[in-house]
Design a protein around this motif. Sequence first.
Motif, short mmCIF file in Angstrom:
data_model
loop_
_atom_site.label_atom_id
_atom_site.label_comp_id
_atom_site.label_asym_id
_atom_site.label_seq_id
_atom_site.Cartn_x
_atom_site.Cartn_y
_atom_site.Cartn_z
N LEU A 39 13.34 -4.99 -4.89
CA LEU A 39 13.92 -3.66 -5.16
C LEU A 39 15.34 -3.54 -4.63
O LEU A 39 16.19 -2.93 -5.27
CB LEU A 39 13.03 -2.56 -4.58
N ARG A 40 15.61 -4.13 -3.47
CA ARG A 40 16.97 -4.10 -2.90
C ARG A 40 17.98 -4.75 -3.82
O ARG A 40 19.16 -4.42 -3.78
CB ARG A 40 17.00 -4.80 -1.55
N GLN A 51 10.64 1.03 2.55
CA GLN A 51 9.40 1.81 2.53
C GLN A 51 9.68 3.25 2.11
O GLN A 51 8.77 3.94 1.65
CB GLN A 51 8.71 1.78 3.89
N ASP A 52 10.91 3.71 2.28
CA ASP A 52 11.27 5.07 1.88
C ASP A 52 11.38 5.23 0.37
O ASP A 52 11.48 6.36 -0.13
CB ASP A 52 12.59 5.50 2.54
N LEU A 53 11.36 4.12 -0.35
CA LEU A 53 11.40 4.18 -1.81
C LEU A 53 9.99 4.42 -2.34
O LEU A 53 9.07 3.63 -2.11
CB LEU A 53 11.94 2.87 -2.40
N ARG A 57 6.30 1.94 -2.51
CA ARG A 57 4.93 2.29 -2.10
C ARG A 57 3.98 2.17 -3.28
O ARG A 57 2.87 1.65 -3.15
CB ARG A 57 4.91 3.68 -1.48
N ARG A 58 4.40 2.66 -4.43
CA ARG A 58 3.56 2.60 -5.63
C ARG A 58 3.31 1.14 -6.05
O ARG A 58 2.17 0.76 -6.36
CB ARG A 58 4.22 3.39 -6.76
N GLN A 59 4.37 0.34 -6.03
CA GLN A 59 4.23 -1.06 -6.44
C GLN A 59 3.36 -1.85 -5.47
O GLN A 59 2.58 -2.71 -5.88
CB GLN A 59 5.61 -1.72 -6.59
N VAL A 60 3.48 -1.58 -4.19
CA VAL A 60 2.66 -2.28 -3.19
C VAL A 60 1.19 -1.99 -3.45
O VAL A 60 0.36 -2.91 -3.50
CB VAL A 60 3.08 -1.88 -1.76
N ALA A 61 0.85 -0.73 -3.64
CA ALA A 61 -0.56 -0.38 -3.88
C ALA A 61 -1.04 -0.99 -5.19
O ALA A 61 -2.13 -1.59 -5.24
CB ALA A 61 -0.71 1.14 -3.91
N GLU A 62 -0.23 -0.88 -6.24
CA GLU A 62 -0.66 -1.41 -7.55
C GLU A 62 -0.80 -2.93 -7.53
O GLU A 62 -1.74 -3.47 -8.12
CB GLU A 62 0.33 -0.97 -8.63
N LEU A 63 0.13 -3.60 -6.87
CA LEU A 63 0.04 -5.06 -6.82
C LEU A 63 -1.15 -5.51 -5.99
O LEU A 63 -1.86 -6.45 -6.38
CB LEU A 63 1.35 -5.65 -6.29
N ALA A 64 -1.41 -4.86 -4.88
CA ALA A 64 -2.56 -5.22 -4.05
C ALA A 64 -3.87 -5.05 -4.83
O ALA A 64 -4.72 -5.95 -4.85
CB ALA A 64 -2.58 -4.38 -2.77
N VAL A 65 -4.01 -3.90 -5.48
CA VAL A 65 -5.21 -3.65 -6.28
C VAL A 65 -5.28 -4.66 -7.43
O VAL A 65 -6.35 -5.22 -7.71
CB VAL A 65 -5.22 -2.20 -6.83
N GLY A 66 -4.15 -4.91 -8.07
CA GLY A 66 -4.12 -5.86 -9.18
C GLY A 66 -4.55 -7.25 -8.78
O GLY A 66 -5.28 -7.93 -9.51
#
Length: 181
Positions: A39-40, A51-53, A57-66
């Motif tokens: 992202l940077r 983490q303020d982006l 946060r959304r991508q981390v959760a989605e990738l972990a679940v994926g």
Amino acid sequence: MIVWVNGAFGSGKSTLVDELRPRWPEALVFDPEMVGYVLREIVEVPTGDFQDLRLWRRQVAELAVGLVEEYRRPVLVPMTLVDPGYVGEIFGALKAADTEVHHFFLKVSREVLEKRIDGRSFTPDDPAKDERVRGWCKDRIEPCMAAAGGLPGDTVFLDGELPPTELADLVLARVGAGAGG
């Protein structure tokens, strides 16, 4: 299953995951920092902390679940995550996806954290940047330590000053995995 290894910078998250890997070979390792680095390269991070982006946060959760859904393997996540809103957002998304999460927090004294951070080199070719990164990590010790009390009630607190082999034994026993698990 997701095994989230949390703690202040220098608490031993990556060291613990490195100890778990050979003992739990079916587990995948997902480092959310990589999402931040990507992202940077694409967008500005006004606060300096990816983490303020919201997208991070959304991508981390989605990738972990994926990763769990797609590969049907446990996922080890070494990442400092202590902002109560961000913890709620990410862990809430994991729970909403019906993903089993084991959350561990490594507690380490300020003195040991500072010593570990001072002993690391983040950018060996740029000593000035290296010192700035160390300072950034040290500035976050107090907020990380203070936030520990506000983490989810099912968080398992471990003594991060124990040897990595002992910590790995504790994690594997708790999640029922690894050698003999």
